[in-house]
Motif scaffolding. Sequence first.
Motif, PDB file in Angstrom:
ATOM      1  N   LYS A 202       1.064   4.344  -2.696  1.00 55.51           N
ATOM      2  CA  LYS A 202       1.010   5.753  -2.287  1.00 55.51           C
ATOM      3  C   LYS A 202       2.209   6.537  -2.828  1.00 55.51           C
ATOM      4  O   LYS A 202       2.069   7.707  -3.209  1.00 55.51           O
ATOM      5  N   ARG A 203       3.380   5.894  -2.875  1.00 52.94           N
ATOM      6  CA  ARG A 203       4.553   6.583  -3.418  1.00 52.94           C
ATOM      7  C   ARG A 203       4.323   6.999  -4.868  1.00 52.94           C
ATOM      8  O   ARG A 203       4.687   8.099  -5.278  1.00 52.94           O
TER       9      ARG A 203
ATOM     10  N   SER B  13      -6.980   1.530   0.919  1.00 53.46           N
ATOM     11  CA  SER B  13      -6.537   1.778   2.295  1.00 53.46           C
ATOM     12  C   SER B  13      -7.516   1.208   3.313  1.00 53.46           C
ATOM     13  O   SER B  13      -7.120   0.803   4.409  1.00 53.46           O
TER      14      SER B  13
ATOM     15  N   PHE C 294       1.623   2.966 -10.798  1.00 56.86           N
ATOM     16  CA  PHE C 294       0.573   2.881  -9.780  1.00 56.86           C
ATOM     17  C   PHE C 294      -0.282   1.637 -10.007  1.00 56.86           C
ATOM     18  O   PHE C 294      -0.507   0.828  -9.101  1.00 56.86           O
TER      19      PHE C 294
ATOM     20  N   LEU D  33       1.369   7.488  -6.231  1.00 54.82           N
ATOM     21  CA  LEU D  33       0.324   8.521  -6.221  1.00 54.82           C
ATOM     22  C   LEU D  33       0.931   9.880  -5.898  1.00 54.82           C
ATOM     23  O   LEU D  33       0.610  10.884  -6.551  1.00 54.82           O
ATOM     24  N   ASP D  34       1.822   9.917  -4.902  1.00 54.18           N
ATOM     25  CA  ASP D  34       2.494  11.167  -4.556  1.00 54.18           C
ATOM     26  C   ASP D  34       3.326  11.694  -5.723  1.00 54.18           C
ATOM     27  O   ASP D  34       3.359  12.902  -5.991  1.00 54.18           O
TER      28      ASP D  34
ATOM     29  N   GLU E 143      -6.662   8.835  -6.541  1.00 51.99           N
ATOM     30  CA  GLU E 143      -6.802   9.041  -5.097  1.00 51.99           C
ATOM     31  C   GLU E 143      -7.974   8.231  -4.547  1.00 51.99           C
ATOM     32  O   GLU E 143      -7.895   7.656  -3.452  1.00 51.99           O
TER      33      GLU E 143
ATOM     34  N   PHE F 192      -6.837   4.633  -4.277  1.00 54.34           N
ATOM     35  CA  PHE F 192      -5.949   4.455  -3.119  1.00 54.34           C
ATOM     36  C   PHE F 192      -6.737   4.490  -1.815  1.00 54.34           C
ATOM     37  O   PHE F 192      -6.512   3.661  -0.918  1.00 54.34           O
ATOM     38  N   ASP F 193      -7.654   5.424  -1.679  1.00 47.21           N
ATOM     39  CA  ASP F 193      -8.453   5.524  -0.448  1.00 47.21           C
ATOM     40  C   ASP F 193      -9.253   4.237  -0.213  1.00 47.21           C
ATOM     41  O   ASP F 193      -9.361   3.766   0.922  1.00 47.21           O
TER      42      ASP F 193
ATOM     43  N   LEU G 261       0.842  -1.200   0.000  1.00 54.13           N
ATOM     44  CA  LEU G 261       0.000   0.000   0.000  1.00 54.13           C
ATOM     45  C   LEU G 261       0.877   1.250   0.000  1.00 54.13           C
ATOM     46  O   LEU G 261       0.569   2.239  -0.675  1.00 54.13           O
ATOM     47  N   ALA G 262       1.991   1.183   0.739  1.00 59.57           N
ATOM     48  CA  ALA G 262       2.915   2.314   0.778  1.00 59.57           C
ATOM     49  C   ALA G 262       3.534   2.546  -0.595  1.00 59.57           C
ATOM     50  O   ALA G 262       3.771   3.694  -1.002  1.00 59.57           O
TER      51      ALA G 262
END
Length: 240
Positions: free
Chosen positions: A123-124, A200, A146, A126-127, A193, A196-197, A119-120
Amino acid sequence: MSLTDKAIEQIRELIRTGALPPGSKLPPEPDLAAQLGLSRNLAREAVKALAVARVLEVRRGDGTYVTSLQPSLLLEGLGGAVELLQGDSVALQDLMEVRRLLEPMATALAATRISDEQLAEVKRHLDAMREAREDVERLNVHDAAFHRAVVAATGNETLLALLEGISGRTLRARIWRGLVDDMAAGRTLAEHEAIFDALSTRDATLSQAAALLHVNNTEQWLKEHLRSGEPLPFGTTTGK
């Protein structure tokens, strides 16, 4: 079935039955031909064909080996085939349809299996997409990464190889989308996003819905652009 096809099938059968397991070395050509009851020429042609298909690996000066037979290796040729199909607008729409059928389900599966570390990684990317929103090409590189990280979280290598072959090769289409539609970057970020949410929360249904919305929006954009009659800049014609 040609004689060469029969020879290929005979070698495949040896692999399927375990007589030639992954990583094993084939007998020398004369011995292989005699074992299969083939001419040396037929055995050679069969080996060449299976090497192209990544089933066998010919090592000069050493011999011929069965590869690892991993899905990522055997399905490697899919991406090349998809690349060629991008010259046909109907085929390109079919590919997007296949992506719509597979990717949301893969995302739902990922939601039930994704680790904190995976998951991290999502997120990387996505950032990185947020940081690259003014750079269309960089944005889309991280877009592809992603999705790869999401599907990789399923632990299903075959599914990953299939979607890499189909989705990875639509990268140029996504880049062009960004070039012709200045609102695409913002929409793409919002859709990612949402995916990802949902991941999560480990909510499979929500993850599937978020991924479906994202793929569907891309598919609809492509259909509308093709319907307009304008050619896409990477070889796709709208007349088919």
